[in-house]
Design a protein around this motif. Sequence first.
Motif, PDB file in Angstrom:
ATOM      1  N   ALA A  38       2.883  16.654  -2.946  1.00 32.04           N
ATOM      2  CA  ALA A  38       3.252  15.316  -3.416  1.00 32.04           C
ATOM      3  C   ALA A  38       4.636  14.944  -2.907  1.00 32.04           C
ATOM      4  CB  ALA A  38       3.209  15.264  -4.942  1.00 32.04           C
ATOM      5  N   GLN A  39       5.555  15.893  -2.958  1.00 33.21           N
ATOM      6  CA  GLN A  39       6.909  15.624  -2.474  1.00 33.21           C
ATOM      7  C   GLN A  39       6.912  15.400  -0.971  1.00 33.21           C
ATOM      8  OE1 GLN A  39       9.225  18.953  -3.897  1.00 33.21           O
ATOM      9  NE2 GLN A  39       9.846  17.811  -5.741  1.00 33.21           N
ATOM     10  N   ALA A  40       6.091  16.170  -0.265  1.00 34.83           N
ATOM     11  CA  ALA A  40       6.017  16.017   1.191  1.00 34.83           C
ATOM     12  C   ALA A  40       5.486  14.631   1.536  1.00 34.83           C
ATOM     13  CB  ALA A  40       5.122  17.101   1.783  1.00 34.83           C
ATOM     14  N   LEU A  41       4.480  14.172   0.770  1.00 35.11           N
ATOM     15  CA  LEU A  41       3.923  12.835   0.984  1.00 35.11           C
ATOM     16  C   LEU A  41       4.999  11.772   0.807  1.00 35.11           C
ATOM     17  CD1 LEU A  41       1.546  10.805   1.237  1.00 35.11           C
ATOM     18  CD2 LEU A  41       1.305  10.948  -1.248  1.00 35.11           C
ATOM     19  N   ARG A  42       5.759  11.895  -0.272  1.00 38.60           N
ATOM     20  CA  ARG A  42       6.797  10.891  -0.539  1.00 38.60           C
ATOM     21  C   ARG A  42       7.866  10.916   0.549  1.00 38.60           C
ATOM     22  NH1 ARG A  42       6.108  12.777  -5.700  1.00 38.60           N
ATOM     23  NH2 ARG A  42       8.218  13.431  -6.201  1.00 38.60           N
ATOM     24  N   LEU A  43       8.240  12.116   0.958  1.00 33.91           N
ATOM     25  CA  LEU A  43       9.236  12.233   2.032  1.00 33.91           C
ATOM     26  C   LEU A  43       8.738  11.520   3.288  1.00 33.91           C
ATOM     27  CD1 LEU A  43      11.809  13.341   3.243  1.00 33.91           C
ATOM     28  CD2 LEU A  43      10.668  15.540   3.612  1.00 33.91           C
ATOM     29  N   ASP A  44       7.442  11.713   3.578  1.00 34.23           N
ATOM     30  CA  ASP A  44       6.870  11.102   4.781  1.00 34.23           C
ATOM     31  C   ASP A  44       6.908   9.573   4.682  1.00 34.23           C
ATOM     32  OD1 ASP A  44       5.439  11.272   7.296  1.00 34.23           O
ATOM     33  OD2 ASP A  44       3.755  10.421   6.180  1.00 34.23           O
ATOM     34  N   ILE A  45       6.538   9.060   3.523  1.00 31.94           N
ATOM     35  CA  ILE A  45       6.557   7.600   3.338  1.00 31.94           C
ATOM     36  C   ILE A  45       7.975   7.071   3.552  1.00 31.94           C
ATOM     37  CG2 ILE A  45       6.299   5.739   1.646  1.00 31.94           C
ATOM     38  CD1 ILE A  45       4.018   7.380   0.382  1.00 31.94           C
ATOM     39  N   LEU A  46       8.949   7.750   2.988  1.00 32.12           N
ATOM     40  CA  LEU A  46      10.340   7.303   3.121  1.00 32.12           C
ATOM     41  C   LEU A  46      10.813   7.395   4.569  1.00 32.12           C
ATOM     42  CD1 LEU A  46      12.059   8.778  -0.074  1.00 32.12           C
ATOM     43  CD2 LEU A  46      11.040   6.525   0.286  1.00 32.12           C
ATOM     44  N   ARG A  47      10.428   8.465   5.261  1.00 34.28           N
ATOM     45  CA  ARG A  47      10.845   8.626   6.661  1.00 34.28           C
ATOM     46  C   ARG A  47      10.270   7.518   7.516  1.00 34.28           C
ATOM     47  NH1 ARG A  47      10.824  14.748   7.143  1.00 34.28           N
ATOM     48  NH2 ARG A  47      13.044  15.248   6.882  1.00 34.28           N
ATOM     49  N   ALA A 105       0.837  -1.197   0.000  1.00 35.10           N
ATOM     50  CA  ALA A 105       0.000   0.000   0.000  1.00 35.10           C
ATOM     51  C   ALA A 105       0.877   1.254   0.000  1.00 35.10           C
ATOM     52  CB  ALA A 105      -0.932  -0.006   1.201  1.00 35.10           C
ATOM     53  N   ASP A 106       1.942   1.244   0.822  1.00 38.10           N
ATOM     54  CA  ASP A 106       2.845   2.391   0.871  1.00 38.10           C
ATOM     55  C   ASP A 106       3.638   2.526  -0.424  1.00 38.10           C
ATOM     56  OD1 ASP A 106       1.907   2.577   3.426  1.00 38.10           O
ATOM     57  OD2 ASP A 106       3.868   2.772   4.374  1.00 38.10           O
ATOM     58  N   VAL A 107       4.121   1.389  -0.914  1.00 38.73           N
ATOM     59  CA  VAL A 107       4.876   1.411  -2.165  1.00 38.73           C
ATOM     60  C   VAL A 107       4.005   2.012  -3.257  1.00 38.73           C
ATOM     61  CG1 VAL A 107       6.019   0.023  -3.916  1.00 38.73           C
ATOM     62  CG2 VAL A 107       6.232  -0.598  -1.514  1.00 38.73           C
ATOM     63  N   LYS A 108       2.734   1.596  -3.272  1.00 40.97           N
ATOM     64  CA  LYS A 108       1.825   2.071  -4.305  1.00 40.97           C
ATOM     65  C   LYS A 108       1.582   3.572  -4.170  1.00 40.97           C
ATOM     66  CE  LYS A 108      -2.506   1.368  -6.615  1.00 40.97           C
ATOM     67  NZ  LYS A 108      -3.681   0.543  -6.832  1.00 40.97           N
ATOM     68  N   ALA A 109       1.368   4.032  -2.929  1.00 38.71           N
ATOM     69  CA  ALA A 109       1.173   5.465  -2.707  1.00 38.71           C
ATOM     70  C   ALA A 109       2.394   6.231  -3.214  1.00 38.71           C
ATOM     71  CB  ALA A 109       0.948   5.734  -1.221  1.00 38.71           C
ATOM     72  N   PHE A 110       3.575   5.687  -2.914  1.00 39.28           N
ATOM     73  CA  PHE A 110       4.821   6.313  -3.360  1.00 39.28           C
ATOM     74  C   PHE A 110       4.873   6.362  -4.883  1.00 39.28           C
ATOM     75  CE2 PHE A 110       9.450   6.249  -4.167  1.00 39.28           C
ATOM     76  CZ  PHE A 110       9.825   7.343  -3.406  1.00 39.28           C
ATOM     77  N   ALA A 111       4.518   5.236  -5.500  1.00 48.02           N
ATOM     78  CA  ALA A 111       4.568   5.123  -6.956  1.00 48.02           C
ATOM     79  C   ALA A 111       3.598   6.095  -7.618  1.00 48.02           C
ATOM     80  CB  ALA A 111       4.240   3.691  -7.377  1.00 48.02           C
ATOM     81  N   VAL A 112       2.365   6.109  -7.118  1.00 50.76           N
ATOM     82  CA  VAL A 112       1.346   6.987  -7.698  1.00 50.76           C
ATOM     83  C   VAL A 112       1.798   8.438  -7.597  1.00 50.76           C
ATOM     84  CG1 VAL A 112      -0.990   7.880  -7.330  1.00 50.76           C
ATOM     85  CG2 VAL A 112      -0.580   5.404  -7.334  1.00 50.76           C
ATOM     86  N   SER A 113       2.332   8.792  -6.421  1.00 48.26           N
ATOM     87  CA  SER A 113       2.784  10.164  -6.216  1.00 48.26           C
ATOM     88  C   SER A 113       3.951  10.506  -7.130  1.00 48.26           C
ATOM     89  CB  SER A 113       3.187  10.355  -4.753  1.00 48.26           C
ATOM     90  OG  SER A 113       3.877  11.576  -4.599  1.00 48.26           O
TER      91      SER A 113
END
Lengths: 123, 123
Positions: free
Chosen positions: A80-89, A61-69
Amino acid sequence: MLINDAAKAANLTEDTIRFYEKSGMLPQIARDGRGWRRFSPADIDWLKTLGHLRATGMPLADVKAFAVSAHGMDADTRPAQALRLDILRRHAARLDDRRAELDACQTYLSRKIAVYSTELERA
Amino acid sequence: MLINDAAKAANLTEDTIRFYEKSGMLPQIARDGRGWRRFSPADIDWLKTLGHLRATGMPLADVKAFAVSAHGMDADTRPAQALRLDILRRHAARLDDRRAELDACQTYLSRKIAVYSTELERA
DNA sequence: CGTTGACCTGGAGTCGCTCCAATAGGCTAG
DNA sequence: CTAGCCTATTGGAGCGACTCCAGGTCAACG
């Protein structure tokens, strides 16, 4: 690059790649005349990234959110960048836990292995 | 000790413990008058061991082989010990791979996180 | 011109849990 | 004394993330 080589290059299986595509975690993959997937170098990079994230236990689910973003047309907007940063953190935090568990298990194993080894030698 | 406390002590869920018992990865667990499982300190230790092995990705089949060998009445024979040693050695090798993958992913993450962070600050 | 080989799709199967419904005995409150 | 609640029990369904397979297409090779 066809799917077989892509799989080798990214260290995944063909089935896994097809599954990732079905699940919407890949950008549009080009198709040739026969309907076969043609992977660009950028596609391979992306597959390798997914491989790292999954191999270290990021939920799909996280990988997908990252991919979509990352592949949407709003990819370069601030939210969008903030979302990706959050997923990575959050994943980085998970990795710390995994490392701790791995250390604990390695300690357990090396102790046990030492015990069994000396026991078997002695006999 | 009842299953709820056992779960907390071993950092597993009640369902997981019942599942492990069903799958033959636990020694005989005592039952009280109500038919409830009573876990001894040794049982808790064993659950913790299983927890380490599983949390670091040992396949259930291997865990089960280890369990059967450790709790059978031939547990202290040379071949049984050699088998367990082998299972542990193979898992130790797996852990080395996992550590490498974890390192690679952590490198990837910290680089990416740095990029996103500066990008977001700059804006 | 048949068969080999790389790919395609949709769907079933697997592993390791995880959640749930139905049931049961004991404890306290009314 | 009985109603509700708590903690367990079981069997079985559901889920995440693949993994495997049957059946099909197309190009090329002998």
